[in-house]
Design an enzyme around this catalytic site. Sequence first.
Site, PDB file in Angstrom:
ATOM      1  N   ARG A  93     -20.708 -18.172  24.450  1.00  0.00           N
ATOM      2  CA  ARG A  93     -20.437 -16.762  24.731  1.00  0.00           C
ATOM      3  C   ARG A  93     -21.673 -15.908  24.439  1.00  0.00           C
ATOM      4  NH1 ARG A  93     -15.645 -12.759  22.320  1.00  0.00           N
ATOM      5  NH2 ARG A  93     -16.534 -10.850  23.183  1.00  0.00           N
ATOM      6  N   ASN A 147      -9.677 -16.962  28.642  1.00  0.00           N
ATOM      7  CA  ASN A 147     -10.368 -16.128  29.619  1.00  0.00           C
ATOM      8  C   ASN A 147     -11.348 -16.944  30.460  1.00  0.00           C
ATOM      9  OD1 ASN A 147      -9.335 -13.482  29.308  1.00  0.00           O
ATOM     10  ND2 ASN A 147     -10.431 -13.259  27.374  1.00  0.00           N
ATOM     11  N   CYS A 169      -2.541 -11.796  29.017  1.00  0.00           N
ATOM     12  CA  CYS A 169      -3.617 -10.999  28.423  1.00  0.00           C
ATOM     13  C   CYS A 169      -2.987  -9.978  27.477  1.00  0.00           C
ATOM     14  CB  CYS A 169      -4.394 -10.291  29.530  1.00  0.00           C
ATOM     15  SG  CYS A 169      -5.780  -9.291  28.946  1.00  0.00           S
ATOM     16  N   HIS A 199      -8.016  -7.887  33.542  1.00  0.00           N
ATOM     17  CA  HIS A 199      -9.141  -7.026  33.153  1.00  0.00           C
ATOM     18  C   HIS A 199      -9.585  -6.109  34.299  1.00  0.00           C
ATOM     19  CE1 HIS A 199     -10.444  -9.702  29.502  1.00  0.00           C
ATOM     20  NE2 HIS A 199      -9.205  -9.256  29.429  1.00  0.00           N
ATOM     21  N   TYR A 253     -11.291  -2.288  30.244  1.00  0.00           N
ATOM     22  CA  TYR A 253     -12.392  -3.005  30.892  1.00  0.00           C
ATOM     23  C   TYR A 253     -12.954  -2.255  32.089  1.00  0.00           C
ATOM     24  CZ  TYR A 253     -11.670  -7.047  27.934  1.00  0.00           C
ATOM     25  OH  TYR A 253     -11.585  -7.874  26.844  1.00  0.00           O
TER      26      TYR A 253
END
Length: 443
Positions: A93, A147, A169, A199, A253
């Site tokens: 990440r 995700n 989510c 998102h 988001y």
Amino acid sequence: MVKVVTIGGGSSYTPELVEGFIKRFDEFPLRELWLVDIEAGKEKLEIVGNLARRMFKQAGLPVEVHLTLDRRMAMKNADFVTTQFRVGLLDARAKDERIPLKYGVLGQETNGPGGLFKGLRTIPVILDIVKDMEELCPNAWLVNFTNPAGMVTEAVLRYSHFRKVVGLCNVPIGMEMGIAKLLKVDHSRIRIDFAGLNHMVYGLDVYLDGVSVKNQVIEFLTNPNNSSFVKNIQGIGWEPEFIRALGVLPCPYHHYYYKSREMVQKEIDNAKTVGTRAEVVQQLEKELFELYKDRNLAIKPPQLEKRGGAYYSDAAVRLITSIYNDKCDIQPVNTMNNGAIASIPNESAVEVSCIITKEGPKPLVMGDLPVAVRGLVQQIKSFERVAAQAAVTGDYNLAILALTINPLVASDTLAKQIVDEMLEAHKKYLPHFFKDRNASTLL
């Protein structure tokens, strides 16, 4: 006796899930919780597993907690399989976030280049899990929290025959909770008509006790302090004229799309000072796992809310309980569109309010999206579809195409440069991309 298997059981989120099972035990008689992880996560699995056992014991519940690195052994005859893993762990990440910033492009876990490469690493693993489920627990439901949840759900629906999948989510429930606080009412009195993508979801209307309060809530959102409802996105206030004209509720988001320049600069500044979000989370996790080691700890520690997964347990266990009990209540999930949103293909995954039944989610018909948001949603759906195909095929050309389609990049030259560097950085987890760079699969 109900059996749940959690892939990625060594996650710091697991105590959230356990808390949810404890709260809803009267409705969902869990007897076996199998926590599964990989060799690299073995130590964390042991720590989290022991905390889970202490939590169930303190609650006085007869739940057996099993820890294993053998996914197939765990899955046999499961009723529900939940997924919450990260291929490459937080180090991957961090690369997803830092590399794009070098090019002046947003570095974020599920949006832009970060979302693409998390999907490329994750989708092949999810499809392997689905194959195991078809063999070992064909009647089980897959509840995916990994995700990018929308892209993962799209891949399962499009590249497997497995249909008992729901993407989940915590953003929609976070929005519900945040709006309830703004209105100073209990969460149970709030309902939002959600429609869009993971998102990339919008609140088309907001109801308090069945009466629309959308305009009142939009006015609340003109206050910069009310622009975000999740811990991991530090919102920048909306321009009042913009949010009023938009006419629907954006999710947190959307800051990355409607305030791209400001958010990219903020991420660049953070990377130079406190670090990327992944690096901040790495430190948070060190602190959390030190807490989890405490043999006197038998509850979910409040520090976990800083992790960004607030309300995960409410969302996950609420969904599982509703499927198990055929509740027919309304919840926002990722599922096959089936005509719910007119401007999205029927077979594609969408995030939309659904009636939750024992046969799974039944999407509510939302009609077409407002013209102001329709194009952006369709563009991201195109990105997700091409990205999912790239993940399945290992097609280098499709990876570049997907990133070029994404509005956060919007340059084929830039997309190629970023894809090249990120492919090399994640080479260990993307071997199928290095077999034949010149091969191309037609859409």
